[in-house]
Design a protein around this motif. Structure first.
Motif, mmCIF file in Angstrom:
data_model
loop_
_atom_site.group_PDB
_atom_site.id
_atom_site.type_symbol
_atom_site.label_atom_id
_atom_site.label_comp_id
_atom_site.label_asym_id
_atom_site.label_seq_id
_atom_site.Cartn_x
_atom_site.Cartn_y
_atom_site.Cartn_z
ATOM 1 N N MET A 1 2.744 0.983 -20.241
ATOM 2 C CA MET A 1 3.294 0.155 -19.159
ATOM 3 C C MET A 1 4.170 -0.722 -19.880
ATOM 4 N N ILE A 2 4.281 -1.036 -21.006
ATOM 5 C CA ILE A 2 5.253 -2.125 -21.664
ATOM 6 C C ILE A 2 6.645 -1.248 -21.486
ATOM 7 N N PHE A 3 6.848 -0.398 -21.594
ATOM 8 C CA PHE A 3 8.011 0.234 -21.620
ATOM 9 C C PHE A 3 8.080 0.992 -20.284
ATOM 10 N N MET A 4 7.551 0.881 -18.861
ATOM 11 C CA MET A 4 7.805 1.027 -17.704
ATOM 12 C C MET A 4 9.445 -0.052 -17.359
ATOM 13 N N GLU A 5 9.962 0.347 -16.541
ATOM 14 C CA GLU A 5 11.186 0.188 -16.845
ATOM 15 C C GLU A 5 11.269 -0.727 -15.334
ATOM 16 N N GLU A 6 12.173 -1.300 -15.201
ATOM 17 C CA GLU A 6 11.812 -3.120 -14.178
ATOM 18 C C GLU A 6 11.289 -2.292 -13.229
ATOM 19 N N LYS A 9 8.320 -0.948 -12.697
ATOM 20 C CA LYS A 9 7.545 -2.350 -12.247
ATOM 21 C C LYS A 9 7.449 -3.124 -10.960
ATOM 22 N N ARG A 10 8.142 -3.245 -10.234
ATOM 23 C CA ARG A 10 8.717 -3.872 -9.737
ATOM 24 C C ARG A 10 7.949 -3.036 -7.795
ATOM 25 N N ILE A 11 7.725 -1.872 -7.909
ATOM 26 C CA ILE A 11 7.832 -1.136 -6.973
ATOM 27 C C ILE A 11 6.415 -1.237 -6.729
ATOM 28 N N LEU A 12 5.811 -0.981 -7.805
ATOM 29 C CA LEU A 12 4.770 -0.469 -8.200
ATOM 30 C C LEU A 12 3.735 -1.941 -8.163
ATOM 31 N N PHE A 13 4.020 -3.132 -8.384
ATOM 32 C CA PHE A 13 3.819 -4.672 -8.013
ATOM 33 C C PHE A 13 3.501 -4.975 -6.914
ATOM 34 N N ASN A 14 5.000 -4.735 -6.059
ATOM 35 C CA ASN A 14 4.687 -5.064 -4.809
ATOM 36 C C ASN A 14 4.475 -4.331 -3.835
ATOM 37 N N THR A 15 3.730 -2.687 -4.056
ATOM 38 C CA THR A 15 2.745 -1.552 -3.812
ATOM 39 C C THR A 15 1.701 -2.807 -3.371
ATOM 40 N N GLU A 50 6.994 8.443 -8.623
ATOM 41 C CA GLU A 50 7.428 9.015 -10.385
ATOM 42 C C GLU A 50 5.519 8.524 -10.399
ATOM 43 N N LEU A 51 5.374 6.885 -9.501
ATOM 44 C CA LEU A 51 3.954 6.340 -10.204
ATOM 45 C C LEU A 51 2.875 7.533 -9.139
ATOM 46 N N GLU A 52 3.589 8.750 -8.780
ATOM 47 C CA GLU A 52 2.378 8.942 -8.208
ATOM 48 C C GLU A 52 1.433 9.792 -9.004
ATOM 49 N N GLU A 53 2.935 10.525 -9.707
ATOM 50 C CA GLU A 53 2.773 11.242 -11.147
ATOM 51 C C GLU A 53 2.067 11.483 -12.226
ATOM 52 N N GLU A 54 1.967 9.586 -12.096
ATOM 53 C CA GLU A 54 1.495 9.192 -13.797
ATOM 54 C C GLU A 54 0.726 8.308 -13.283
ATOM 55 N N GLU A 55 -0.151 8.281 -11.674
ATOM 56 C CA GLU A 55 -1.388 7.500 -11.361
ATOM 57 C C GLU A 55 -1.612 6.837 -11.186
ATOM 58 N N TYR A 56 -0.208 5.927 -10.325
ATOM 59 C CA TYR A 56 -0.779 4.847 -10.674
ATOM 60 C C TYR A 56 -0.554 4.339 -8.861
ATOM 61 N N ILE A 57 -0.190 4.943 -8.297
ATOM 62 C CA ILE A 57 -0.509 5.227 -6.487
ATOM 63 C C ILE A 57 -0.982 6.204 -6.677
ATOM 64 N N LEU A 58 -1.542 7.021 -5.146
ATOM 65 C CA LEU A 58 -2.129 7.405 -4.274
ATOM 66 C C LEU A 58 -1.496 8.006 -2.680
ATOM 67 N N GLN A 59 -1.610 9.093 -1.811
ATOM 68 C CA GLN A 59 -1.290 9.477 -0.953
ATOM 69 C C GLN A 59 -2.332 9.686 -0.428
ATOM 70 N N PRO A 60 -3.063 8.761 0.630
ATOM 71 C CA PRO A 60 -4.547 8.784 1.033
ATOM 72 C C PRO A 60 -4.686 10.505 1.967
ATOM 73 N N HIS A 61 -3.464 10.283 2.705
ATOM 74 C CA HIS A 61 -2.742 11.228 3.794
ATOM 75 C C HIS A 61 -1.698 11.943 4.228
ATOM 76 N N THR A 62 -1.622 12.727 3.875
ATOM 77 C CA THR A 62 0.158 13.572 4.123
ATOM 78 C C THR A 62 1.329 13.074 4.982
ATOM 79 N N LYS A 71 -6.104 2.257 -11.786
ATOM 80 C CA LYS A 71 -5.325 1.580 -13.260
ATOM 81 C C LYS A 71 -3.920 1.208 -12.541
ATOM 82 N N ALA A 72 -3.206 0.807 -11.031
ATOM 83 C CA ALA A 72 -2.854 0.114 -11.238
ATOM 84 C C ALA A 72 -3.736 -1.479 -11.003
#
Length: 240
Positions: A1-6, A9-15, A50-62, A71-72
């Protein structure tokens, strides 16, 4: 995660922050609008993919937005503990700080119980206080049962089972809890169950007894506020 582009990372934390606040899946368009992002919803969607592929977020419904994974939350917590955002009392209102100070400044168990009730209200979670290994008080269980994550019949049963066994659970890991620190247990590492999180601390009281104070809630708990609340309890009990 240290190497995740800024930007990612901002999108992840805002999510994470948005899901904690709204209790609902988060959409790319909603993030752009609320956080005034200088990129398009389509770009945010790609990053979320990309974050979903890396298993930081998931989509509960289609057709739904995304929600953070365990992990997030762990990455988000690393950020909280390493940033200036957790300075003493910063995430609590002046009224909350004043009320807690009035109750915690006197070393009385009745006052501590009143403080626990207040903290359950402030956090909208459950609060437990083991004044010693065999003297447990808890409050705010109804807050847990009202969380949308626990609305399913099976999870309500699991939560009820945890409350029934809380003294046993705390007894099992009492000795392993670090003293005079704030510990956060998320999901699979949480002794109360993988479907929830806890923020707690172990302290030594004026009569030299070891006690444990903690907040129990969903993975989507407001970690910033709960860490601040537990920090205030530790501050008054240990003089930190």
């Amino acid at each position: 995660m240290i190497f995740m582009e800024e930007r990612k990372k901002r999108i992840l934390f805002n999510t994470v922050k948005e899901h904690i606040e709204t209790k609902a899946p988060v959409s790319s368009q909603g993030l752009v609008k609320k956080y005034k992002l200088d990129i398009s919803p389509a770009t945010v969607r790609n990053i979320m993919g990309e974050l979903e592929e890396e298993e930081y977020i998931l989509q509960p419904h289609t057709s739904a937005g995304r929600i953070p994974t365990e992990k997030a939350y762990k990455v988000y917590l690393n950020y909280l503990f390493s940033s200036e955002s957790q300075k003493e009392g910063k995430n609590l209102s002046s009224g909350e700080l004043r009320q807690l100070q009035e109750l915690l400044s006197e070393n009385k168990q009745d006052n501590f119980k009143k403080a626990a009730k207040l903290i359950a209200t402030y956090s909208d979670n459950a609060v437990f206080w083991a004044f010693s290994k065999n003297n447990l008080y808890y409050t705010g269980v109804s807050n847990l049962l009202q969380q949308p994550e626990f609305a399913r019949e099976g999870l309500i049963y699991d939560i009820s089972s945890i409350i029934d066994r809380m003294d046993e659970i705390i007894g099992d890991f009492f000795e392993d809890i670090p003293k005079r620190e704030i510990s956060v247990y998320v999901g699979s590492e949480n002794p109360f169950g993988k479907f929830c999180s806890s923020v707690l601390t172990k302290y030594r009281s004026q009569n030299r007894n070891l006690g444990v104070f903690g907040i129990l809630g969903p993975l989507r708990m407001d970690y910033k506020k709960n860490i601040a609340l537990v920090g205030q309890v530790l501050r008054y009990l240990e003089g930190k």
